[in-house]
Every structure is written in structure tokens, then in C-alpha cells.
Motif scaffolding. Structure first.
Motif, PDB file in Angstrom:
ATOM      1  N   UNK A  11       1.040  -1.270  -0.037  1.00 37.23           N
ATOM      2  CA  UNK A  11      -0.015  -0.263  -0.019  1.00 37.23           C
ATOM      3  C   UNK A  11       0.856   1.127   0.077  1.00 37.23           C
ATOM      4  N   UNK A  12       1.918   1.167  -0.713  1.00 40.07           N
ATOM      5  CA  UNK A  12       2.677   2.223  -1.006  1.00 40.07           C
ATOM      6  C   UNK A  12       3.811   2.439   0.235  1.00 40.07           C
ATOM      7  N   UNK A  13       3.953   1.795   1.291  1.00 41.93           N
ATOM      8  CA  UNK A  13       4.749   1.817   2.481  1.00 41.93           C
ATOM      9  C   UNK A  13       5.736   0.791   2.323  1.00 41.93           C
ATOM     10  N   UNK A  14       7.058   1.336   2.486  1.00 44.17           N
ATOM     11  CA  UNK A  14       8.384   0.548   2.354  1.00 44.17           C
ATOM     12  C   UNK A  14       8.084  -0.810   3.343  1.00 44.17           C
ATOM     13  N   UNK A  15       8.462  -2.030   2.626  1.00 48.34           N
ATOM     14  CA  UNK A  15       8.374  -3.433   3.270  1.00 48.34           C
ATOM     15  C   UNK A  15       9.573  -3.916   3.209  1.00 48.34           C
ATOM     16  N   UNK A  16      10.586  -3.671   4.349  1.00 48.01           N
ATOM     17  CA  UNK A  16      11.695  -4.249   4.312  1.00 48.01           C
ATOM     18  C   UNK A  16      11.898  -5.709   4.647  1.00 48.01           C
ATOM     19  N   UNK A  17      11.750  -6.765   3.869  1.00 53.33           N
ATOM     20  CA  UNK A  17      11.783  -8.122   4.281  1.00 53.33           C
ATOM     21  C   UNK A  17      11.336  -8.916   3.108  1.00 53.33           C
ATOM     22  N   UNK A  18      11.516 -10.478   3.445  1.00 44.56           N
ATOM     23  CA  UNK A  18      10.927 -11.378   2.427  1.00 44.56           C
ATOM     24  C   UNK A  18       9.351 -11.052   2.243  1.00 44.56           C
ATOM     25  N   UNK A  37      11.372  -2.363  12.267  1.00 44.84           N
ATOM     26  CA  UNK A  37      11.274  -1.265  11.552  1.00 44.84           C
ATOM     27  C   UNK A  37      10.247  -0.432  11.659  1.00 44.84           C
ATOM     28  N   UNK A  38      10.516   0.940  11.208  1.00 45.70           N
ATOM     29  CA  UNK A  38       9.318   2.030  11.467  1.00 45.70           C
ATOM     30  C   UNK A  38       9.465   2.847  10.316  1.00 45.70           C
ATOM     31  N   UNK A  39       8.404   3.349   9.541  1.00 49.35           N
ATOM     32  CA  UNK A  39       8.652   4.186   8.565  1.00 49.35           C
ATOM     33  C   UNK A  39       7.524   5.071   8.658  1.00 49.35           C
ATOM     34  N   UNK A  40       7.647   6.483   8.044  1.00 49.64           N
ATOM     35  CA  UNK A  40       6.498   7.515   8.016  1.00 49.64           C
ATOM     36  C   UNK A  40       7.101   8.504   7.196  1.00 49.64           C
TER      37      UNK A  40
END
Length: 864
Positions: free
Chosen positions: A124-131, A425-428
């Protein structure tokens, strides 16, 4: 390659010729055709604003929920086969994802912390760091695979492209859907969702879950047990708030747990080596009295070849992993060398690995909020994501029946690769967009991302939680990214648009790594930070700080006829990072600084066109690109000096490159009853400069380079030069296609059929361009009966029973012993007029992943 391509063309032609036997199409990358036979549009958000797929001036492939359901697609591995310009390989099972877009890749991507693939995931447009392979496919509305550098709008790690999963929204009325699948090899799946309004016209919900199991196809010949098993249990809750006016908010919470068995990996040993003769070969290896617990289980060899040239063949009967208890008898060694003690024989019974397979547990929460300020068209958006992940991984990473120790039979064997990683992890992101219906429009935004990961070694004493932090094998990694970005579009005349995008970002990384020494760990930037106050400033290096500005300029013109032409200039970057303790070791061994590596950068030019024809019964998208790559991140392998664990690898910046090519996507819907798609892409991704240490060893006959590989001598460059070689892991040719048909039988139901195929040219597994995977041709098909509410179908995957390996990795073969024999006297070996050093490392081998074979199954779905 040509023979396989002809097979694919004939298959497509045969399918097209059978259209009298079937009727109504469902689409591959779009929704079904309109009632009048035209192709429906798809709304995409590839440029962070809503546009139709056919008018968005960007190369993007869209995989819709209809396609996922109709063709039974399960993961990014399947999604990639329906798109052009992307290659995906399950090299390590459902872990260490490495999508390759337009040939830009990295051999160590997602294996070592901080080493990126160059193509990032978003949800949904949010960076997803992982498999992301275990993500519930039935919760997806569409997947947008966006190609070319996306650093300006999407940020870190999108220098080759971005892959955005758009999840399904809540429905306006109460609905329920479900799916049950059974197939060979003990595969089954149960999935379902319920959606509807909680508060009519204001708040809706969607809740769903999935349980998936696959029992494995291949058998570990050492244990008699299956390998490659997969199991996923997941669930999610989505809340959509929409007051019908200014405010829209989506909140999503998901949980996922994976528990996979030992990897379906085989070892092609050094006995298969057939080229590049030299000292790093089985011929010159023997038992060592200094390392008595590395026995020469294969005895002596006369094979003087250092490498394998050609296509690596699958060996399904040679899966040999020490994952259960084994009794090992080490022979006694009598030393006749003064000062070197004799070693008695040893008999031990020990499991080869403290943990086997993959365990992954994840909580993920996100919120996407849009506020149309006072109905003015100015939209303030907030995108927030938080992920908490626990991962365990274990494998017998010599991938053979060998069982030995470097430092004596205590703890785990030499090649037990077992670890646990706890990360969050956290993103904003916050952005403000102007009204999008104006001739001058734009947006501006701020971005923040932070990730913290703690790694521990899993041992027999601590097989689940790992040894305490601060012991050998533990590490702590910290990453923070801050950015400001903006976009401005100007339409000077009707139909012409000029868009400029730019992002300025600052990324910091810190690392504490106990892989090389417990008493003196590698430490970068931790003095007085995160509680590590006991570390001295002299021990800790400054944090790695990278600052960069990446622009993107798009010029497009939409003709009144609907023909779109566009041109793009863009720059992007893949982050640099630390090699940690392995880098310290490599620096000492190779004599050059390898503690950290720099960002890899790309400068890209692209032109493209999109148009509909034949009254929207034909849709065409084509693009051509030229990417210039600098500071390409290469990988080198070094032995672990502590005598425990797997071989270490480090990343170095050792070359420049170029990737040029084209992509073509076609969709045809000549009637509302037929839908056919076809795509083809070509990329020439090669090095324009570069010096690789292993290339020197292969070409010199087994000598180590006696120079800094970034500044070789003229004579050294001739042997280490990799310019002209193709970048590894990416295929030069990729083609795919599908055919969908439906035959109405009555007012209540219809018979339907679809087939899809993909052809991927052979990939080189390393920069040397010697060993490769082989051309891969896959065909899937489904036949079923459906009504408005129910569907029953049978299917076949990999109908050609293709057995080429998805990927292979260069490795070591210590089964000939850790000592040397028959080498010439050191003072007789020279290079370029100077004494040279003979490479005495273990001979090269390759481990490869086995592909899932032909599989038949059945599926039933309902939708109310």
C-alpha cells in the motif's frame, strides 16, 4: 535457446487456433474485457497519484486480483512470470528474496545485512523491508511492478525498480469468499475473507486468513526425510474509514508465521569441474595434520580443473544434508613433524545443525490516511508502517554428507549455518499534493525510516533463542534514512506534460559485529549509542553516512488519438554498508580495505509508448532503456578464521556496467470471449570495467593477485578483467504469455480454461560467466466450471516438467581435505616478474536449488 523459443511460439499458436472450443476471457494483467469486447482500464499509483495503466508515462506491469485468482498465482515467484523485465529465483527457499529488474542484481542481496537487491517491496505504498513470498495472495487487489530507477519518489533501494502490493479494501456490502486447494506432494491451502460495513457509509472492514502447506518433493538421502517443505499461517484485519468527503483512512494489521523445512539444495562437487586448470583444484588437496578433523572423505583426485563451465544439471538424488544425528569416526593422525602433536581418533554422535529450515514470525501494522483539506483538492497524506519480525534460519551449508570441524569436534560442525535475527522497523511518510486536475500540479513530502536488527548464533545449547549477545556470531545493526522529496508537473499545452521529481536523502548505518572476535568486535559508530557505553571511541568507527540527491524527469505527450509517447531521465542508488568482522578479516588476508562498501549508482535514459487500437481490442506498451551503472557491488568469499560456521562473503565496489534493452507487452481481446497476452523483454547487462580477484585466480592457474584489485597492474588486469561479462542472476531474454477462454453452458454456469507460459533464458551464477542455470520453459493450465457463486477447477503446474535449477551459488568443497600436496616450491612461482602466492583455498563447487516439478491439483472457491 532458439529451440525453446520456437516451442513457446508453437504452443501459443496452437492455443490461439483452438478458440472455437472455448469462450469468454479473463485477463492476465488487466480486468476482463468489456461487454463490447474492449479491454478495461486499470488504475495504478506507480507515480503516487492515480492514473490509468495505458496513460501512465512509466514502465509498469500490473497483476490484478482477477489474474491471481484465475491463474492460481501464489507469490512474487508467480507474479514475476506474468510480467516483463523481471526475474525472480527461489535461491534459498522462501527467504533472502532477490528480485532482479532489468538485469541489475547482487549475488549477496538479502543474505548479508545491508546488501540490497536494488528492487524494493512496498505494501500500500509503504516500504516493506523483508521477504514477501509468504504474503497472502488472496488479500491483494493488484501488484504493480514498476521498472527503472524509482529513487526520486520511492526512496532507498529502488534504483532498479519497485514492487508495490495494493491490498483489497473493505466492501460496501457484506461479502464472504473462500478457497480450498489440494495438490500433489501433500499440498493444501485454505483461505477466506469476510468484508462489509461496520458503520454504513462511514466504516468498513475486511478480515481474512490463510493456511498453506506443501509437503516437499525431494528426499534427503542421509535421513530419508523430505526437504523443501513449506507452511504458512496468516491473518489480517483491514479497517477503511471514508466519510464520503474529505477524509479517508485505511488501517491494516496482519500476522504471519512460516515454518519451512530444510532447503531442497544439492551440491555439485569439485569432481564436476571441467575448465580453468590450476592449483585451486582437487588435485592439490589432501589431509592436513594441522586440521585433523577435516578428513579427506573423497580421498585423492587427479582433476586439475578449478571451475565448472556449462549448465549446472539438477541432482535430485544428491540432496545430502546432515540435519539429523550422525555418528562420525575421525581417524587418528600420527605426526612426524617436530612441534606438531599427534591427534587421537574421535567418535561423536551429533546433529549437523542446531536448527533446520526457516522459521519466520511477523506482525505488521500500517495506516494510510488522506485528507482533502476543506474539499479544496489539496490532499495531505500520511503513510505509517511498523514491522516486528523474528527469523530463524538453519542449514548444513556444505550441502554434502561430509561432517567435519576446523577447531575440533566441539559445538557445531564447520559448515553449520544457524542463526536467529530479531528486527523491527518503522517508516513514516507525510506529503502534501496540489489538486491533480490543474495544468500545474505537484507534491512535496518528508520521509523517515529506521530499522534495528539483532542477530545471534543458534547452537545446541541455545537452539531457539541463540547464544547471548556479545558471544561469537552475534551482531547488532542499526539503519536510519531521512529524506525530503518533491514532484512538479507542468502542462504547457494540451497533451504535453513535463514532470520533475527529486529526492534528497541522508542514510546512516551502524554495526556491532562479533563474527571475528569476542574480545575485539568490529564496531562502527556505537560509542555511547544504544546503550553500548562500554565501547571505546578508538574501537568504534564513525557511523557510515551517505547523502545523495536523485532526480527524475519525465516528458510525455498524449495524442488526441490516445497514443502516448514519453521519455525519462533518472538517477538512482543502491545503499552501501559494512562488511563487519568479515571485512576486517578480508582486509588482513587480501591486503586492501574491505570494511565497508560504497553505494552502487545508476543513470538511466528511457523512451516508451502506449496505445490502444482496434476499438480497444489491442493494447500495446513498449519501452527501450539504457542504464549506466557505477561502483557495482561485487562479492568475494573468504574462509572464517575462527574455524566455525559458514564461509564468509564480503561486498566490494569493483566495476562499472551498462544495461540496455527493450520491453514489449501486448494484450488482445478480439471478442469478449477471448483474451490473450504476450510479453517479451531483452536486456544486455554487462560490465564495462572491473577487476575480480577470483577471475585472476581462475585465469592465472591458481595464483592470488598480488595487487589491489581496484588498481591492478597492466599484467594483472589482463587476468582479472571482467569487462564484457554479463551481470549474474539476470536473464537476457524473458518471454511470457497467456490465453483465457470461457464457454457458457447455461444461464447458471460456464466452462472455462486458461493457460500461461514463461520462457527465461539461462542466467550466469557468477561474474565469471562460466557456470549457468539453463533455459527455463514453464507452462501452467487450468480447466473448470463456475457459476456466479462457485468455481471448481483442476490444474497443472510446470506441465513440461522443467527441471532446470532456479539458481546456483559458487561454494567450497573441503571433502578433499584442508591440506595441500604436490604444489611447487614457493620460490619458483612468479607473476609479472615478482614472487607470487599460490591460492590454497578449497576447490570450488556449486550448490543449487531444485525446482518444483510437474504438479496436478484441484481447487474450489466460493464468493457471496
Amino acid at each position: 535457446m532458439m529451440r525453446t523459443f520456437v516451442r513457446a511460439t508453437l504452443l501459443c499458436a496452437t492455443a490461439l487456433g483452438s478458440q472455437a472450443a472455448y469462450a469468454q476471457a479473463v485477463s492476465n494483467t488487466t480486468q476482463p474485457a468489456d461487454d463490447d469486447g474492449g479491454i478495461k482500464e486499470i488504475i495504478v499509483t506507480a507515480r503516487k497519484t492515480e492514473e490509468t495503466l495505458s496513460t501512465a508515462p512509466i514502465a509498469v506491469s500490473a497483476v490484478t486480483s482477477e489474474t491471481i485468482a484465475e491463474q492460481g498465482l501464489n507469490s512474487i515467484d508467480d507474479f514475476a512470470r506474468t510480467a516483463t523485465g523481471i526475474s525472480f529465483s527461489q535461491a534459498f527457499g522462501r527467504s533472502s528474496d532477490r528480485p532482479v529488474i532489468r538485469g541489475q542484481s547482487n549475488v549477496l542481496a538479502n543474505v548479508q545485512f545491508g546488501v540490497e537487491t536494488g528492487a524494493a517491496y512496498f505494501v500500500d505504498g509503504i516500504y516493506y523491508q523483508g521477504d514477501i513470498q509468504g504474503f497472502d495472495p488472496l488479500s491483494i487487489e493488484r501488484v504493480e511492478i514498476i521498472k527503472g530507477p524509482q529513487s526520486a519518489l520511492y526512496g532507498r533501494n529502488t534504483y532498479a525498480g519497485a514492487i508495490n502490493y495494493i491490498t483489497k479494501a473493505a466492501s460496501d456490502t457484506f461479502t464472504a469468499s473462500g478457497r480450498a486447494t489440494v495438490a500433489e506432494h501433500n499440498e493444501f491451502q485454505l483461505a477466506g475473507s469476510v468484508s462489509g460495513p461496520l458503520i454504513p457509509d462511514l466504516l468498513g472492514f475486511r478480515v481474512g486468513g490463510r493456511h498453506y502447506e506443501y509437503g516437499g518433493e525431494y528426499t534427503n538421502r542421509l535421513t530419508g526425510k523430505k526437504v523443501g517443505q513449506e507452511k504458512t499461517t496468516s491473518g489480517y484485519l483491514t479497517l477503511d474509514w471514508d466519510n464520503g468527503g474529505d477524509v479517508k483512512v485505511r488501517q491494516r494489521l496482519s500476522y504471519q508465521r512460516d515454518r519451512d523445512g530444510p532447503l531442497a539444495i544439492f551440491l555439485q562437487g569439485a569432481a564436476f569441474n571441467n575448465c580453468q586448470p590450476g592449483f585451486r583444484s582437487p588435485r592439490y588437496r589432501s589431509r592436513s595434520i594441522f586440521l585433523p578433523y577435516v578428513p579427506a572423505t573423497l580421498g585423492t583426485s587427479t582433476n586439475t580443473n578449478q571451475y565448472f563451465c556449462g549448465t549446472i544439471k539438477p541432482q535430485p538424488d544428491n540432496v545430502a544434508l546432515n540435519t539429523d544425528e550422525t555418528t562420525v569416526v575421525f581417524p587418528a593422525i600420527t605426526s612426524f613433524i617436530p612441534g606438531v602433536p599427534s591427534f587421537p581418533g574421535a567418535t561423536i554422535t551429533r546433529d549437523g545443525t542446531a536448527f533446520d529450515g526457516i522459521y519466520n514470525r511477523q506482525w505488521y501494522a500500517s495506516q494510510v490516511a488522506d485528507w482533502d483539506i476543506g474539499g479544496s483538492g489539496f490532499v495531505l497524506s500520511s503513510l505509517t508502517g511498523y514491522r516486528d519480525n523474528k527469523n530463524r534460519f538453519g542449514t548444513d551449508s556444505d550441502h554434502s554428507d561430509s561432517f567435519f570441524y576446523f577447531g575440533g569436534p566441539v559445538g557445531e560442525p564447520a559448515f553449520a549455518n544457524t542463526n536467529t535475527k530479531d528486527s523491527w522497523d518503522f517508516s513514516q511518510e507525510v506529503r502534501l499534493a496540489t489538486p491533480q486536475d490543474r495544468p500545474i500540479r505537484g507534491l512535496v513530502g518528508l520521509y523517515y525510516f529506521k530499522q534495528v536488527q539483532e542477530g545471534r548464533d543458534l547452537t545446541f545449547a541455545n537452539p531457539l533463542q541463540g547464544d547471548p549477545f556479545g558471544t561469537l556470531g552475534s551482531s547488532f545493526n542499526w539503519l536510519e534514512d531521512r529524506a525530503i522529496f518533491a514532484s512538479l508537473t507542468v502542462e504547457p499545452v494540451e497533451g504535453l506534460s513535463i514532470t520533475g521529481e527529486v529526492r534528497h536523502q541522508v542514510e546512516r548505518k551502524r554495526q556491532l559485529d562479533y563474527s571475528s572476535s569476542v574480545t575485539a568486535p568490529f564496531c562502527a559508530g556505537y560509542a555511547g549509542l544504544e546503550g553500548f557505553t562500554n565501547l571505546t571511541a578508538t574501537l568504534c568507527q564513525p557511523a557510515l553516512k551517505e547523502t545523495g540527491t536523485d532526480p527524475r524527469i519525465t516528458v510525455d505527450y498524449l495524442f488526441p488519438s490516445g497514443l502516448l509517447v514519453y521519455g525519462i531521465y533518472a538517477r538512482g542508488r543502491k545503499p552501501g554498508g559494512f562488511n563487519g568482522g568479515a571485512g576486517v578479516t578480508a582486509t588482513a588476508q587480501l591486503g586492501q580495505p574491505l570494511v565497508q562498501y560504497l553505494p552502487e549508482k545508476v543513470e538511466s535514459f528511457e523512451i516508451g509508448t502506449k496505445f490502444d487500437a482496434l476499438d480497444r481490442r489491442l493494447r500495446v506498451a513498449a519501452s527501450a532503456f539504457r542504464n549506466t551503472l557505477s561502483s557495482i557491488q561485487l562479492t568475494s568469499a573468504i574462509p572464517n578464521p575462527n574455524g566455525t560456521g559458514a564461509i564468509n562473503s564480503v561486498v566490494t565496489n569493483q566495476g562499472d556496467g551498462r544495461a540496455s534493452g527493450f520491453e514489449l507487452e501486448l494484450q488482445m481481446a478480439p471478442t469478449r470471449d477471448l483474451n490473450v497476452t504476450m510479453g517479451i523483454s531483452y536486456v544486455d547487462a554487462h560490465f564495462t570495467s572491473g577487476c575480480d580477484a577470483d577471475q585472476f585466480i581462475l585465469n592465472s592457474g591458481g595464483l592470488r593477485p598480488n595487487f589491489d584489485t581496484r588498481n591492478p597492474t597492466a599484467a594483472g588486469l589482463a587476468l582479472c578483467d571482467i569487462s564484457g561479462n554479463r551481470l549474474p542472476l539476470g536473464s537476457p531474454w524473458i518471454a511470457n504469455g497467456s490465453l483465457d477462454y470461457e464457454l457458457p453452458l447455461s444461464a447458471a454456469g460456464s466452462l472455462w480454461f486458461n493457460t500461461n507460459w514463461s520462457l527465461e533464458a539461462s542466467k550466469y551464477v557468477q561474474v565469471h560467466n562460466l557456470a549457468k542455470t539453463g533455459d527455463t520453459f514453464l507452462v501452467n493450465a487450468r480447466l473448470g466450471y463456475r457459476t456466479d457463486r462457485f468455481t471448481i477447477s483442476v490444474f497443472g503446474r510446470n506441465l513440461t516438467d522443467e527441471d532446470t535449477i532456479p539458481l546456483a551459488t559458487r561454494w567450497f568443497d573441503y571433502r578433499y581435505g584442508a591440506g595441500t600436496t604436490g604444489l611447487p616450491a614457493a620460490n619458483t612461482v612468479t607473476f609479472d616478474g615478482r614472487p607470487a602466492v599460490i591460492e590454497t583455498g578449497a576447490p570450488r563447487a556449486f550448490f543449487g536449488t531444485l525446482r518444483k516439478g510437474r504438479t496436478f491439483g484441484a481447487e474450489a472457491t466460493f464468493n457471496f
